[in-house]
Motif scaffolding. Structure first.
Motif, PDB file in Angstrom:
ATOM      1  N   ILE A 116      -3.716 -12.150 -25.647  1.00  0.00           N
ATOM      2  CA  ILE A 116      -3.223 -13.013 -24.574  1.00  0.00           C
ATOM      3  C   ILE A 116      -1.748 -12.712 -24.338  1.00  0.00           C
ATOM      4  O   ILE A 116      -0.922 -12.821 -25.251  1.00  0.00           O
ATOM      5  N   VAL A 117      -1.437 -12.325 -23.118  1.00  0.00           N
ATOM      6  CA  VAL A 117      -0.049 -12.115 -22.700  1.00  0.00           C
ATOM      7  C   VAL A 117       0.343 -13.296 -21.823  1.00  0.00           C
ATOM      8  O   VAL A 117      -0.325 -13.584 -20.826  1.00  0.00           O
ATOM      9  N   ALA A 118       1.407 -13.972 -22.181  1.00  0.00           N
ATOM     10  CA  ALA A 118       1.815 -15.182 -21.455  1.00  0.00           C
ATOM     11  C   ALA A 118       2.562 -14.826 -20.179  1.00  0.00           C
ATOM     12  O   ALA A 118       3.562 -14.097 -20.221  1.00  0.00           O
ATOM     13  N   ASP A 119       2.058 -15.339 -19.035  1.00  0.00           N
ATOM     14  CA  ASP A 119       2.858 -15.257 -17.817  1.00  0.00           C
ATOM     15  C   ASP A 119       3.726 -16.505 -17.658  1.00  0.00           C
ATOM     16  O   ASP A 119       4.654 -16.521 -16.858  1.00  0.00           O
ATOM     17  N   GLU A 120       3.423 -17.530 -18.458  1.00  0.00           N
ATOM     18  CA  GLU A 120       4.291 -18.697 -18.565  1.00  0.00           C
ATOM     19  C   GLU A 120       4.002 -19.391 -19.880  1.00  0.00           C
ATOM     20  O   GLU A 120       2.906 -19.297 -20.435  1.00  0.00           O
TER      21      GLU A 120
END
Length: 216
Positions: free
Chosen positions: A72-76
């Motif tokens: 999971i890559v956080a965009d926020e």
């Protein structure tokens, strides 16, 4: 362009060891478990000499389609002090996808304690993909520098944390976290190059407009 100085924050010792095996000891800083230790670490690291900050570790999966082992890559980041945007997230997600990882890009929530049952379902309805206890606090150390947040999912609603299979899932997730480590410097260099180009595109027109006109 000078060498890119990457700082990787890993809350747990096992996470830090997995990342150090890929990046070396000088790049990875163990920051401690939970929001309080994370806030203290962020305050101490804010003035450190680095160009790009990455928060990396394990997490609980929240979204209905999120599976154990997903990256999971956080965009926020959604935390108690509000929401932190991560503009460089698409580039980080693309770098990891090119390396063959199963990546999802979206919100990560930072909670004050381990999330179960109804609270996990509530976060899922709000569009959150994963939950941890540190990322939003650690992100404050970035201080305007490029920020990346990447977490590998260990448990989900279908495979809760307190189950016999958790140790095996955790080992698999740590192996994936180690493998992700080698991608982070490439992304960091790319982000800095892009920032430099954007800055030059902004500054050069200002210099030209400020130059004295030629007198004939």
């Amino acid at each position: 362009m000078t060498a890119m100085r990457l700082l990787v924050c890993a809350p747990l010792g096992i996470e830090a060891r997995a990342l150090r095996a890929a990046l070396g000891p000088g790049t990875v800083h163990r920051t401690g478990y939970g929001p309080r230790r994370s806030a203290r670490s962020a305050a101490s690291l804010a003035g450190a000499d680095f160009d790009v900050l990455v928060v990396a570790g394990l997490a609980g999966g929240v979204g209905a389609e999120v599976c154990t082992g997903d990256v999971i890559v956080a965009d926020e980041l959604r935390g108690q002090r509000g929401t932190v945007r991560c503009p460089a997230a698409p580039a980080l997600a693309a770098e990891l996808r090119r390396a063959g990882f199963p990546v999802r890009c979206g919100p990560i929530a930072t909670a004050g304690r381990v999330v179960h049952g109804a609270q996990r379902a509530e976060l899922a309805r709000a569009g959150v993909l994963a939950v941890d206890m540190e990322s939003a606090a650690l992100a404050e150390a970035a201080g305007g520098r490029p920020l990346g947040v990447v977490r590998v999912v260990v448990d989900t609603a279908r495979q809760p944390l307190l189950r016999p299979g958790t140790p095996d899932r955790a080992l698999t997730a740590l192996a994936r976290l180690h493998a992700i480590g080698s991608c982070l410097p490439r992304w960091g260099r790319a982000v800095l190059r892009e920032r430099t180009v954007l800055r030059e595109r902004t500054v050069l027109p200002e210099i030209r407009s400020a130059a004295p006109e030629e007198v004939s």
